[in-house]
Design a protein around this motif. Structure first.
Motif, PDB file in Angstrom:
ATOM      1  N   LEU A 193       0.854  -1.193   0.000  1.00 31.44           N
ATOM      2  CA  LEU A 193       0.000   0.000   0.000  1.00 31.44           C
ATOM      3  C   LEU A 193       0.885   1.236   0.000  1.00 31.44           C
ATOM      4  CD1 LEU A 193      -2.966  -0.703   2.465  1.00 31.44           C
ATOM      5  CD2 LEU A 193      -3.160  -0.036   0.078  1.00 31.44           C
ATOM      6  N   GLN A 194       0.430   2.266  -0.707  1.00 30.66           N
ATOM      7  CA  GLN A 194       1.209   3.501  -0.804  1.00 30.66           C
ATOM      8  C   GLN A 194       0.338   4.698  -0.458  1.00 30.66           C
ATOM      9  OE1 GLN A 194       2.897   3.823  -4.742  1.00 30.66           O
ATOM     10  NE2 GLN A 194       3.904   1.839  -4.612  1.00 30.66           N
ATOM     11  N   GLN A 195       1.023   5.765  -0.027  1.00 30.56           N
ATOM     12  CA  GLN A 195       0.338   7.024   0.202  1.00 30.56           C
ATOM     13  C   GLN A 195      -0.364   7.421  -1.096  1.00 30.56           C
ATOM     14  OE1 GLN A 195       3.058   9.640   2.136  1.00 30.56           O
ATOM     15  NE2 GLN A 195       1.599  11.311   2.233  1.00 30.56           N
ATOM     16  N   GLN A 196      -1.553   7.962  -0.990  1.00 30.11           N
ATOM     17  CA  GLN A 196      -2.393   8.390  -2.110  1.00 30.11           C
ATOM     18  C   GLN A 196      -3.125   7.242  -2.814  1.00 30.11           C
ATOM     19  OE1 GLN A 196      -3.105  11.674  -2.456  1.00 30.11           O
ATOM     20  NE2 GLN A 196      -1.769  11.838  -0.685  1.00 30.11           N
ATOM     21  N   ASP A 197      -2.956   5.992  -2.370  1.00 30.03           N
ATOM     22  CA  ASP A 197      -3.791   4.915  -2.902  1.00 30.03           C
ATOM     23  C   ASP A 197      -5.234   5.184  -2.480  1.00 30.03           C
ATOM     24  OD1 ASP A 197      -1.766   3.482  -4.117  1.00 30.03           O
ATOM     25  OD2 ASP A 197      -1.669   1.904  -2.601  1.00 30.03           O
ATOM     26  N   LEU A 198      -6.165   4.874  -3.373  1.00 24.98           N
ATOM     27  CA  LEU A 198      -7.589   5.017  -3.096  1.00 24.98           C
ATOM     28  C   LEU A 198      -8.158   3.625  -2.842  1.00 24.98           C
ATOM     29  CD1 LEU A 198     -10.250   6.601  -3.018  1.00 24.98           C
ATOM     30  CD2 LEU A 198     -10.361   6.377  -5.502  1.00 24.98           C
ATOM     31  N   ILE A 199      -8.498   3.350  -1.588  1.00 23.46           N
ATOM     32  CA  ILE A 199      -9.050   2.039  -1.216  1.00 23.46           C
ATOM     33  C   ILE A 199     -10.538   2.025  -1.568  1.00 23.46           C
ATOM     34  CG2 ILE A 199      -9.515   0.414   0.660  1.00 23.46           C
ATOM     35  CD1 ILE A 199      -7.102   1.682   2.142  1.00 23.46           C
ATOM     36  N   GLN A 200     -10.930   1.071  -2.406  1.00 28.94           N
ATOM     37  CA  GLN A 200     -12.330   0.962  -2.817  1.00 28.94           C
ATOM     38  C   GLN A 200     -13.026  -0.247  -2.197  1.00 28.94           C
ATOM     39  OE1 GLN A 200     -12.047   1.419  -7.229  1.00 28.94           O
ATOM     40  NE2 GLN A 200     -13.361   3.143  -6.696  1.00 28.94           N
ATOM     41  N   ALA A 201     -12.245  -1.248  -1.799  1.00 34.07           N
ATOM     42  CA  ALA A 201     -12.835  -2.427  -1.173  1.00 34.07           C
ATOM     43  C   ALA A 201     -11.811  -3.078  -0.255  1.00 34.07           C
ATOM     44  CB  ALA A 201     -13.302  -3.428  -2.219  1.00 34.07           C
ATOM     45  N   LEU A 202     -12.326  -3.743   0.772  1.00 35.55           N
ATOM     46  CA  LEU A 202     -11.498  -4.493   1.710  1.00 35.55           C
ATOM     47  C   LEU A 202     -12.170  -5.850   1.871  1.00 35.55           C
ATOM     48  CD1 LEU A 202      -9.296  -4.887   3.799  1.00 35.55           C
ATOM     49  CD2 LEU A 202     -10.620  -3.524   5.405  1.00 35.55           C
ATOM     50  N   ASN A 203     -11.448  -6.901   1.501  1.00 37.26           N
ATOM     51  CA  ASN A 203     -12.005  -8.260   1.517  1.00 37.26           C
ATOM     52  C   ASN A 203     -13.356  -8.335   0.776  1.00 37.26           C
ATOM     53  OD1 ASN A 203      -9.752  -9.078   2.825  1.00 37.26           O
ATOM     54  ND2 ASN A 203     -10.741  -9.648   4.727  1.00 37.26           N
ATOM     55  N   LYS A 204     -13.367  -7.745  -0.404  1.00 36.62           N
ATOM     56  CA  LYS A 204     -14.514  -7.747  -1.329  1.00 36.62           C
ATOM     57  C   LYS A 204     -15.726  -6.989  -0.797  1.00 36.62           C
ATOM     58  CE  LYS A 204     -13.073 -11.914  -3.684  1.00 36.62           C
ATOM     59  NZ  LYS A 204     -13.430 -13.233  -4.168  1.00 36.62           N
ATOM     60  N   GLN A 205     -15.564  -6.255   0.300  1.00 37.41           N
ATOM     61  CA  GLN A 205     -16.648  -5.425   0.823  1.00 37.41           C
ATOM     62  C   GLN A 205     -16.362  -3.978   0.438  1.00 37.41           C
ATOM     63  OE1 GLN A 205     -18.012  -6.450   4.899  1.00 37.41           O
ATOM     64  NE2 GLN A 205     -16.367  -7.974   4.854  1.00 37.41           N
ATOM     65  N   PRO A 206     -17.366  -3.286  -0.129  1.00 38.34           N
ATOM     66  CA  PRO A 206     -17.126  -1.913  -0.578  1.00 38.34           C
ATOM     67  C   PRO A 206     -16.725  -0.986   0.561  1.00 38.34           C
ATOM     68  CG  PRO A 206     -19.432  -2.560  -0.937  1.00 38.34           C
ATOM     69  CD  PRO A 206     -18.729  -3.727  -0.333  1.00 38.34           C
ATOM     70  N   VAL A 207     -15.807  -0.077   0.251  1.00 34.59           N
ATOM     71  CA  VAL A 207     -15.366   0.929   1.214  1.00 34.59           C
ATOM     72  C   VAL A 207     -15.736   2.293   0.636  1.00 34.59           C
ATOM     73  CG1 VAL A 207     -13.348   2.035   2.256  1.00 34.59           C
ATOM     74  CG2 VAL A 207     -13.479  -0.469   2.142  1.00 34.59           C
ATOM     75  N   LYS A 208     -16.611   3.000   1.340  1.00 30.92           N
ATOM     76  CA  LYS A 208     -17.045   4.324   0.887  1.00 30.92           C
ATOM     77  C   LYS A 208     -16.625   5.422   1.853  1.00 30.92           C
ATOM     78  CE  LYS A 208     -20.896   2.382  -1.631  1.00 30.92           C
ATOM     79  NZ  LYS A 208     -22.319   2.313  -1.867  1.00 30.92           N
ATOM     80  N   LYS A 209     -16.371   5.027   3.108  1.00 28.33           N
ATOM     81  CA  LYS A 209     -15.985   6.007   4.124  1.00 28.33           C
ATOM     82  C   LYS A 209     -15.065   5.337   5.148  1.00 28.33           C
ATOM     83  CE  LYS A 209     -20.372   5.300   6.586  1.00 28.33           C
ATOM     84  NZ  LYS A 209     -20.796   4.128   5.842  1.00 28.33           N
ATOM     85  N   ASN A 210     -14.399   6.150   5.953  1.00 29.97           N
ATOM     86  CA  ASN A 210     -13.449   5.637   6.943  1.00 29.97           C
ATOM     87  C   ASN A 210     -14.060   4.574   7.835  1.00 29.97           C
ATOM     88  OD1 ASN A 210     -11.942   7.702   5.842  1.00 29.97           O
ATOM     89  ND2 ASN A 210     -11.368   8.617   7.790  1.00 29.97           N
ATOM     90  N   ALA A 211     -15.314   4.783   8.241  1.00 36.44           N
ATOM     91  CA  ALA A 211     -15.968   3.845   9.154  1.00 36.44           C
ATOM     92  C   ALA A 211     -16.078   2.448   8.549  1.00 36.44           C
ATOM     93  CB  ALA A 211     -17.350   4.361   9.542  1.00 36.44           C
ATOM     94  N   ASP A 212     -16.180   2.344   7.222  1.00 34.35           N
ATOM     95  CA  ASP A 212     -16.264   1.023   6.582  1.00 34.35           C
ATOM     96  C   ASP A 212     -15.000   0.210   6.864  1.00 34.35           C
ATOM     97  OD1 ASP A 212     -18.745   1.721   5.525  1.00 34.35           O
ATOM     98  OD2 ASP A 212     -17.915   2.326   3.592  1.00 34.35           O
ATOM     99  N   ILE A 213     -13.849   0.865   6.806  1.00 36.09           N
ATOM    100  CA  ILE A 213     -12.572   0.187   7.101  1.00 36.09           C
ATOM    101  C   ILE A 213     -12.590  -0.301   8.546  1.00 36.09           C
ATOM    102  CG2 ILE A 213     -10.082   0.535   7.440  1.00 36.09           C
ATOM    103  CD1 ILE A 213     -10.356   0.641   4.576  1.00 36.09           C
ATOM    104  N   THR A 214     -13.013   0.565   9.470  1.00 38.78           N
ATOM    105  CA  THR A 214     -13.021   0.227  10.896  1.00 38.78           C
ATOM    106  C   THR A 214     -13.925  -0.969  11.168  1.00 38.78           C
ATOM    107  OG1 THR A 214     -12.622   2.547  11.409  1.00 38.78           O
ATOM    108  CG2 THR A 214     -13.371   1.161  13.214  1.00 38.78           C
TER     109      THR A 214
END
Length: 108
Positions: free
Chosen positions: A52-73
């Motif tokens: 992972l690098q600075q400025q990467d745009l995370i769109q999914a984590l373990n095939k679950q969509p990520v739309k906001k910080n809380a989704d990652i948490t």
């Protein structure tokens, strides 16, 4: 505005911020793109190990969509040491523009 560090049981070693329309435009992302932006990757962390690098745009984590910080948490709190983790990210790759990558590994 300072972004709080992640607070799950699994530690990725990243600091993230929500994607604003201004940030999306700066990154060259199409209108309507969703996700969170990596603002910092801790040295020696799991995130650094998987690329992972600075400025990467995370769109999914373990095939679950990520739309906001809380989704990652929320997803992070379900993970423990030894679990497989895969991030779907968009990364700016001049001159080609944004490219999609899957970066993953096993949590230490």
């Amino acid at each position: 505005a300072a972004t709080p560090k992640e607070a799950g049981s699994a530690k990725f070693g990243i600091t993230i911020q929500g994607l604003t329309p201004e940030l999306a435009e700066k990154m060259g992302a199409p209108a309507g793109t969703e996700g969170v932006v990596v603002t910092n990757v801790d040295s020696g962390s799991f995130a650094e190990d998987i690329g992972l690098q600075q400025q990467d745009l995370i769109q999914a984590l373990n095939k679950q969509p990520v739309k906001k910080n809380a989704d990652i948490t929320v997803i992070q709190q379900t993970l423990k040491s030894g679990d497989a983790v895969a991030f779907k990210v968009l990364r700016r790759q001049p001159p080609r523009g944004l490219q999609s990558f899957i970066l993953g590994g096993q949590l230490p």
